[in-house]
Write a protein that holds these residues in place. Structure first.
Motif, PDB file in Angstrom:
ATOM      1  N   VAL A  91       0.824  -1.215   0.000  1.00  0.00           N
ATOM      2  CA  VAL A  91       0.000   0.000   0.000  1.00  0.00           C
ATOM      3  C   VAL A  91       0.858   1.266   0.000  1.00  0.00           C
ATOM      4  CG1 VAL A  91      -1.666   1.341   1.348  1.00  0.00           C
ATOM      5  CG2 VAL A  91      -2.078  -1.069   0.906  1.00  0.00           C
ATOM      6  N   PRO A  92       1.814   1.438   0.953  1.00  0.00           N
ATOM      7  CA  PRO A  92       2.622   2.660   0.892  1.00  0.00           C
ATOM      8  C   PRO A  92       3.492   2.729  -0.359  1.00  0.00           C
ATOM      9  CG  PRO A  92       3.099   1.449   2.903  1.00  0.00           C
ATOM     10  CD  PRO A  92       2.102   0.671   2.139  1.00  0.00           C
ATOM     11  N   TRP A 119       0.713   7.363   9.177  1.00  0.00           N
ATOM     12  CA  TRP A 119      -0.223   7.609   8.076  1.00  0.00           C
ATOM     13  C   TRP A 119      -0.328   9.089   7.748  1.00  0.00           C
ATOM     14  CZ3 TRP A 119      -1.164   4.134   4.708  1.00  0.00           C
ATOM     15  CH2 TRP A 119      -1.156   2.791   5.082  1.00  0.00           C
ATOM     16  N   THR A 156       0.714  10.608   4.101  1.00  0.00           N
ATOM     17  CA  THR A 156      -0.213  11.430   3.327  1.00  0.00           C
ATOM     18  C   THR A 156       0.480  12.688   2.805  1.00  0.00           C
ATOM     19  OG1 THR A 156      -2.061  10.615   4.644  1.00  0.00           O
ATOM     20  CG2 THR A 156      -2.419  12.644   3.404  1.00  0.00           C
ATOM     21  N   TYR A 202       2.910   5.692  -7.285  1.00  0.00           N
ATOM     22  CA  TYR A 202       1.888   6.232  -8.183  1.00  0.00           C
ATOM     23  C   TYR A 202       1.887   7.760  -8.130  1.00  0.00           C
ATOM     24  CZ  TYR A 202      -2.628   7.370 -10.199  1.00  0.00           C
ATOM     25  OH  TYR A 202      -3.617   7.919 -10.961  1.00  0.00           O
ATOM     26  N   ALA A 203       1.958   8.307  -6.916  1.00  0.00           N
ATOM     27  CA  ALA A 203       1.936   9.760  -6.765  1.00  0.00           C
ATOM     28  C   ALA A 203       3.198  10.417  -7.309  1.00  0.00           C
ATOM     29  CB  ALA A 203       1.752  10.125  -5.296  1.00  0.00           C
ATOM     30  N   SER A 204       4.330   9.766  -7.131  1.00  0.00           N
ATOM     31  CA  SER A 204       5.584  10.380  -7.577  1.00  0.00           C
ATOM     32  C   SER A 204       5.901  10.086  -9.039  1.00  0.00           C
ATOM     33  CB  SER A 204       6.737   9.931  -6.689  1.00  0.00           C
ATOM     34  OG  SER A 204       6.874   8.538  -6.714  1.00  0.00           O
ATOM     35  N   ILE A 233       3.263  11.768   0.138  1.00  0.00           N
ATOM     36  CA  ILE A 233       2.756  11.344  -1.168  1.00  0.00           C
ATOM     37  C   ILE A 233       2.517  12.551  -2.083  1.00  0.00           C
ATOM     38  CG2 ILE A 233       0.663  10.434  -2.265  1.00  0.00           C
ATOM     39  CD1 ILE A 233       0.709   8.247  -0.127  1.00  0.00           C
ATOM     40  N   GLY A 244       2.879   1.339  -3.344  1.00  0.00           N
ATOM     41  CA  GLY A 244       2.023   1.617  -4.492  1.00  0.00           C
ATOM     42  C   GLY A 244       1.547   3.056  -4.534  1.00  0.00           C
ATOM     43  N   LEU A 245       1.065   3.568  -3.382  1.00  0.00           N
ATOM     44  CA  LEU A 245       0.596   4.954  -3.322  1.00  0.00           C
ATOM     45  C   LEU A 245       1.729   5.936  -3.593  1.00  0.00           C
ATOM     46  CD1 LEU A 245      -1.791   4.931  -0.233  1.00  0.00           C
ATOM     47  CD2 LEU A 245      -2.423   5.240  -2.621  1.00  0.00           C
ATOM     48  N   GLY A 246       2.857   5.690  -2.974  1.00  0.00           N
ATOM     49  CA  GLY A 246       3.987   6.599  -3.138  1.00  0.00           C
ATOM     50  C   GLY A 246       4.527   6.621  -4.549  1.00  0.00           C
ATOM     51  N   PHE A 269       9.492   4.253   0.728  1.00  0.00           N
ATOM     52  CA  PHE A 269       8.152   3.718   0.963  1.00  0.00           C
ATOM     53  C   PHE A 269       8.185   2.241   1.338  1.00  0.00           C
ATOM     54  CE2 PHE A 269       6.880   7.433  -1.734  1.00  0.00           C
ATOM     55  CZ  PHE A 269       6.210   8.096  -0.726  1.00  0.00           C
TER      56      PHE A 269
END
Length: 170
Positions: A11-12, A92, A96, A18-20, A99, A14-16, A55
């Protein structure tokens, strides 16, 4: 490997990533070449692997703390559970803010807003690191490595602002 351990890393990460990715992919690196940068500027290609490492380590640290909390529920150590809940809350929050930093740096209205964002993320990360150390040394050490990396990125962001204003020599 349990499904929770996979999720706590995926999760971290993937989110990180994707955002970067939008801010750091090679096609969008034009913003990086237009910036006035100090001499000690890291290469653009080093940023994405750095984010992947940060991440991933944060996800592993969160898993270790969550695992310690689950073990502590079977013992009278309520302090450990509270420290873990507080630490994961800080974790978290910093995740946030972190990200959004690459997008603010690349496409945001100013480098100063990106600096404010990453500074808040760094402070939440420091608080999470302290709470993680209360539960598990290995989780705290992983967060400490991430804290040093985020501190370096914060200093780099500040140096970009100073280079743009002409305070630093190029």
């Amino acid at each position: 490997m349990s499904s929770w351990s996979v999720l706590s890393v995926a999760v971290p990460l993937g989110l990180g990533l994707y955002a970067s990715f939008g801010a750091l992919r090679s096609g969008a690196s034009e913003w990086h070449t237009r910036l006035r940068k100090p001499r000690y500027n890291p290469p653009h290609s080093a940023l994405m692997p750095l984010f992947a490492l940060i991440f991933t380590l944060e996800g592993i640290a969160a898993f270790l703390v969550s695992n310690e909390m689950m073990l502590a529920r079977h013992t009278p150590e309520l302090v450990a559970v509270r420290a873990g809940q507080l630490g994961l809350g800080f974790y978290w929050l910093q995740l946030t803010f972190l990200i959004f930093w690459p997008a603010l740096l690349a496409f945001g209205p100013s480098l100063k807003l990106a600096l404010a964002n990453i500074t808040v993320a760094m402070l939440f990360q420091l608080a999470a690191m302290v709470e993680f150390f209360r539960l598990t040394i290995s989780g705290g050490m992983m967060m400490m490595l991430c804290f040093f990396a985020i501190s370096t990125l914060t200093a780099w962001n500040a140096a970009l602002i100073q280079a743009r204003s002409g305070i630093l020599p190029l």
